[in-house]
Design a protein around this motif. Structure first.
Motif, mmCIF file in Angstrom:
data_model
loop_
_atom_site.group_PDB
_atom_site.id
_atom_site.type_symbol
_atom_site.label_atom_id
_atom_site.label_comp_id
_atom_site.label_asym_id
_atom_site.label_seq_id
_atom_site.Cartn_x
_atom_site.Cartn_y
_atom_site.Cartn_z
ATOM 1 N N GLU A 77 0.841 -1.194 0.000
ATOM 2 C CA GLU A 77 0.000 0.000 0.000
ATOM 3 C C GLU A 77 0.878 1.245 0.000
ATOM 4 O OE1 GLU A 77 -3.688 2.026 2.519
ATOM 5 O OE2 GLU A 77 -2.742 0.167 3.211
ATOM 6 N N ILE A 78 0.513 2.217 -0.822
ATOM 7 C CA ILE A 78 1.224 3.488 -0.874
ATOM 8 C C ILE A 78 0.570 4.430 0.123
ATOM 9 C CG2 ILE A 78 1.825 5.478 -2.295
ATOM 10 C CD1 ILE A 78 1.686 3.662 -4.725
ATOM 11 N N THR A 79 1.369 5.011 0.989
ATOM 12 C CA THR A 79 0.892 6.023 1.916
ATOM 13 C C THR A 79 1.744 7.268 1.756
ATOM 14 O OG1 THR A 79 2.347 5.343 3.730
ATOM 15 C CG2 THR A 79 0.227 4.212 3.546
ATOM 16 N N ALA A 80 1.379 8.326 2.488
ATOM 17 C CA ALA A 80 2.144 9.570 2.381
ATOM 18 C C ALA A 80 3.584 9.377 2.809
ATOM 19 C CB ALA A 80 1.476 10.649 3.238
ATOM 20 N N ALA A 81 3.803 8.401 3.698
ATOM 21 C CA ALA A 81 5.156 8.196 4.229
ATOM 22 C C ALA A 81 5.879 7.030 3.562
ATOM 23 C CB ALA A 81 5.081 7.955 5.733
ATOM 24 N N ARG A 82 5.203 6.350 2.664
ATOM 25 C CA ARG A 82 5.811 5.153 2.094
ATOM 26 C C ARG A 82 5.531 5.069 0.601
ATOM 27 N NH1 ARG A 82 4.139 -1.161 3.467
ATOM 28 N NH2 ARG A 82 5.583 -2.145 2.030
ATOM 29 N N GLY A 83 6.560 5.202 -0.183
ATOM 30 C CA GLY A 83 6.429 5.017 -1.619
ATOM 31 C C GLY A 83 6.819 3.600 -2.003
ATOM 32 N N LEU A 84 7.169 3.412 -3.255
ATOM 33 C CA LEU A 84 7.555 2.088 -3.732
ATOM 34 C C LEU A 84 8.944 2.171 -4.353
ATOM 35 C CD1 LEU A 84 4.186 1.006 -5.350
ATOM 36 C CD2 LEU A 84 5.199 0.053 -3.298
ATOM 37 N N ALA A 85 9.865 1.341 -3.863
ATOM 38 C CA ALA A 85 11.243 1.391 -4.342
ATOM 39 C C ALA A 85 11.468 0.531 -5.578
ATOM 40 C CB ALA A 85 12.187 0.951 -3.228
ATOM 41 N N SER A 86 10.676 -0.508 -5.756
ATOM 42 C CA SER A 86 10.881 -1.446 -6.854
ATOM 43 C C SER A 86 10.661 -0.777 -8.206
ATOM 44 C CB SER A 86 9.917 -2.623 -6.701
ATOM 45 O OG SER A 86 9.812 -3.349 -7.894
ATOM 46 N N GLU A 87 11.604 -0.945 -9.105
ATOM 47 C CA GLU A 87 11.480 -0.366 -10.442
ATOM 48 C C GLU A 87 10.296 -0.931 -11.223
ATOM 49 O OE1 GLU A 87 15.891 0.957 -11.815
ATOM 50 O OE2 GLU A 87 15.558 -1.209 -11.641
ATOM 51 N N PRO A 88 10.050 -2.235 -11.191
ATOM 52 C CA PRO A 88 8.861 -2.753 -11.889
ATOM 53 C C PRO A 88 7.570 -2.180 -11.316
ATOM 54 C CG PRO A 88 10.373 -4.531 -11.392
ATOM 55 C CD PRO A 88 10.886 -3.324 -10.673
ATOM 56 N N ALA A 89 7.520 -1.977 -10.004
ATOM 57 C CA ALA A 89 6.336 -1.383 -9.391
ATOM 58 C C ALA A 89 6.138 0.046 -9.883
ATOM 59 C CB ALA A 89 6.457 -1.410 -7.874
ATOM 60 N N GLN A 90 7.229 0.796 -9.957
ATOM 61 C CA GLN A 90 7.155 2.162 -10.456
ATOM 62 C C GLN A 90 6.702 2.187 -11.914
ATOM 63 O OE1 GLN A 90 10.992 3.904 -9.717
ATOM 64 N NE2 GLN A 90 10.831 3.688 -7.499
ATOM 65 N N ALA A 91 7.177 1.228 -12.683
ATOM 66 C CA ALA A 91 6.794 1.151 -14.093
ATOM 67 C C ALA A 91 5.312 0.830 -14.238
ATOM 68 C CB ALA A 91 7.635 0.095 -14.803
ATOM 69 N N ALA A 92 4.815 -0.068 -13.394
ATOM 70 C CA ALA A 92 3.396 -0.422 -13.438
ATOM 71 C C ALA A 92 2.526 0.782 -13.101
ATOM 72 C CB ALA A 92 3.105 -1.578 -12.481
ATOM 73 N N LEU A 93 2.936 1.550 -12.091
ATOM 74 C CA LEU A 93 2.174 2.737 -11.719
ATOM 75 C C LEU A 93 2.244 3.808 -12.808
ATOM 76 C CD1 LEU A 93 3.130 3.033 -7.950
ATOM 77 C CD2 LEU A 93 0.869 2.489 -8.870
ATOM 78 N N ALA A 94 3.425 3.970 -13.395
ATOM 79 C CA ALA A 94 3.595 4.996 -14.423
ATOM 80 C C ALA A 94 2.768 4.682 -15.664
ATOM 81 C CB ALA A 94 5.069 5.126 -14.789
ATOM 82 N N LEU A 143 -2.972 3.743 -5.089
ATOM 83 C CA LEU A 143 -3.240 3.055 -3.832
ATOM 84 C C LEU A 143 -2.140 2.073 -3.458
ATOM 85 C CD1 LEU A 143 -7.037 2.288 -4.342
ATOM 86 C CD2 LEU A 143 -6.018 4.125 -2.978
ATOM 87 N N GLY A 144 -1.586 1.386 -4.457
ATOM 88 C CA GLY A 144 -0.568 0.398 -4.131
ATOM 89 C C GLY A 144 -0.215 -0.483 -5.314
ATOM 90 N N ILE A 145 0.377 -1.597 -4.994
ATOM 91 C CA ILE A 145 0.830 -2.571 -5.996
ATOM 92 C C ILE A 145 0.460 -3.974 -5.523
ATOM 93 C CG2 ILE A 145 2.913 -3.753 -6.830
ATOM 94 C CD1 ILE A 145 2.335 -1.390 -8.513
ATOM 95 N N LEU A 146 -0.046 -4.765 -6.442
ATOM 96 C CA LEU A 146 -0.284 -6.185 -6.191
ATOM 97 C C LEU A 146 0.750 -6.961 -6.993
ATOM 98 C CD1 LEU A 146 -2.031 -8.449 -4.964
ATOM 99 C CD2 LEU A 146 -3.453 -8.334 -7.013
ATOM 100 N N GLU A 147 1.524 -7.780 -6.298
ATOM 101 C CA GLU A 147 2.636 -8.490 -6.940
ATOM 102 C C GLU A 147 2.490 -9.986 -6.727
ATOM 103 O OE1 GLU A 147 6.806 -6.831 -6.859
ATOM 104 O OE2 GLU A 147 7.074 -8.590 -5.594
ATOM 105 N N LEU A 148 2.361 -10.715 -7.826
ATOM 106 C CA LEU A 148 2.271 -12.177 -7.796
ATOM 107 C C LEU A 148 3.571 -12.746 -8.345
ATOM 108 C CD1 LEU A 148 -0.702 -11.039 -7.990
ATOM 109 C CD2 LEU A 148 -1.305 -13.187 -9.136
ATOM 110 N N SER A 149 4.157 -13.678 -7.613
ATOM 111 C CA SER A 149 5.438 -14.262 -8.028
ATOM 112 C C SER A 149 5.380 -15.775 -7.972
ATOM 113 C CB SER A 149 6.575 -13.763 -7.124
ATOM 114 O OG SER A 149 6.623 -12.353 -7.091
ATOM 115 N N SER A 150 6.223 -16.403 -8.791
ATOM 116 C CA SER A 150 6.268 -17.863 -8.828
ATOM 117 C C SER A 150 7.707 -18.342 -8.922
ATOM 118 C CB SER A 150 5.478 -18.392 -10.030
ATOM 119 O OG SER A 150 5.633 -19.799 -10.155
ATOM 120 N N VAL A 151 7.945 -19.518 -8.365
ATOM 121 C CA VAL A 151 9.269 -20.132 -8.492
ATOM 122 C C VAL A 151 9.457 -20.732 -9.884
ATOM 123 C CG1 VAL A 151 9.447 -20.615 -6.025
ATOM 124 C CG2 VAL A 151 8.420 -22.332 -7.560
ATOM 125 N N HIS A 152 8.382 -20.792 -10.665
ATOM 126 C CA HIS A 152 8.463 -21.343 -12.020
ATOM 127 C C HIS A 152 8.523 -20.229 -13.052
ATOM 128 C CE1 HIS A 152 7.476 -25.232 -10.305
ATOM 129 N NE2 HIS A 152 6.389 -24.712 -9.763
#
Length: 216
Positions: free
Chosen positions: A50-67, A110-119
């Motif tokens: 979740e993105i709040t006033a005090a917390r952004g997102l450091a991940s580059e893919p997350a930033q790209a998704a938001l942009a 509002l935020g980022i939803l990230e789904l990851s897999s070992v495959h």
């Protein structure tokens, strides 16, 4: 292993999710969405940031998704070259593929939803569409939760200022408009939120500055 769910079953699951999220408190929304995604997609890890006033997102893919306001698909972290540092770190963590979806309200991120897999190549085109639907449900629930929290804060602030206004009216024999003007002046002069000025007056009998109240 990949898990493919029948479309009719999926529709039923989403209907139940919508009901569940409507009843969840804000802190439980992420937990419910994460468990739903794990069960539905059979992926290895799900995070909702979740993105709040005090917390952004450091991940580059997350930033790209938001942009882009669109899903980011990473078929294989070992061959991902858009974000090499992130991809290498993710691959070392044992995660080979990912879906990263932006969550938006009417006017805000509002935020980022990230789904990851070992495959590698875990997520197919149908999974992307389903994940977008999930992101939509999550966004609506998060936005409703924020609006509810804002409403509760506004009500609480109104109650505090009302009580503080009443105290000033009784103490100085002034009307409601004059008493509220005093609170607002102290709020502006001291750069303190009105509810905090009201709370200090109710708790201590004094306004900011440590001196007795003045209506001058």
């Amino acid at each position: 292993m990949e898990v493919r769910v029948d479309p009719v079953v999926t529709a039923g699951l989403f209907a139940q999710l919508a009901r569940d999220l409507h009843q969840q408190e804000g802190g439980k929304i992420a937990e419910r969405v994460q468990q739903f995604a794990l069960d539905l997609f059979g992926c290895s890890q799900v995070n909702l940031f979740e993105i709040t006033a005090a917390r952004g997102l450091a991940s580059e893919p997350a930033q790209a998704a938001l942009a882009s306001r669109d899903v980011v698909v990473v078929p294989d972290t070992l061959t991902e070259d858009r974000w090499p540092v992130w991809a290498e770190a993710t691959a070392k963590a044992g995660l080979r593929s990912a879906l990263i979806l932006p969550l938006f309200g009417d006017r805000s991120e509002l935020g980022i939803l990230e789904l990851s897999s070992v495959h590698p190549y875990q997520f197919e085109a149908a999974d992307v569409l389903t994940a977008l639907a999930l992101a939509g449900h999550a966004s609506l629930a998060m936005q409703a939760s924020r609006l509810e929290a804002t409403l509760h804060q506004a009500i609480a602030s109104h109650q505090l200022s009302g009580q503080a206004t009443g105290m000033l009216m009784e103490r100085y024999g002034i009307d409601a408009g004059q008493a509220f003007a005093v609170l607002r002046r102290y709020s502006q002069d001291n750069n303190i939120k009105l509810r905090d000025v009201s709370r200090q007056l109710l708790d201590t009998g004094q306004l900011p500055g440590g001196k007795n109240t003045s209506v001058a």
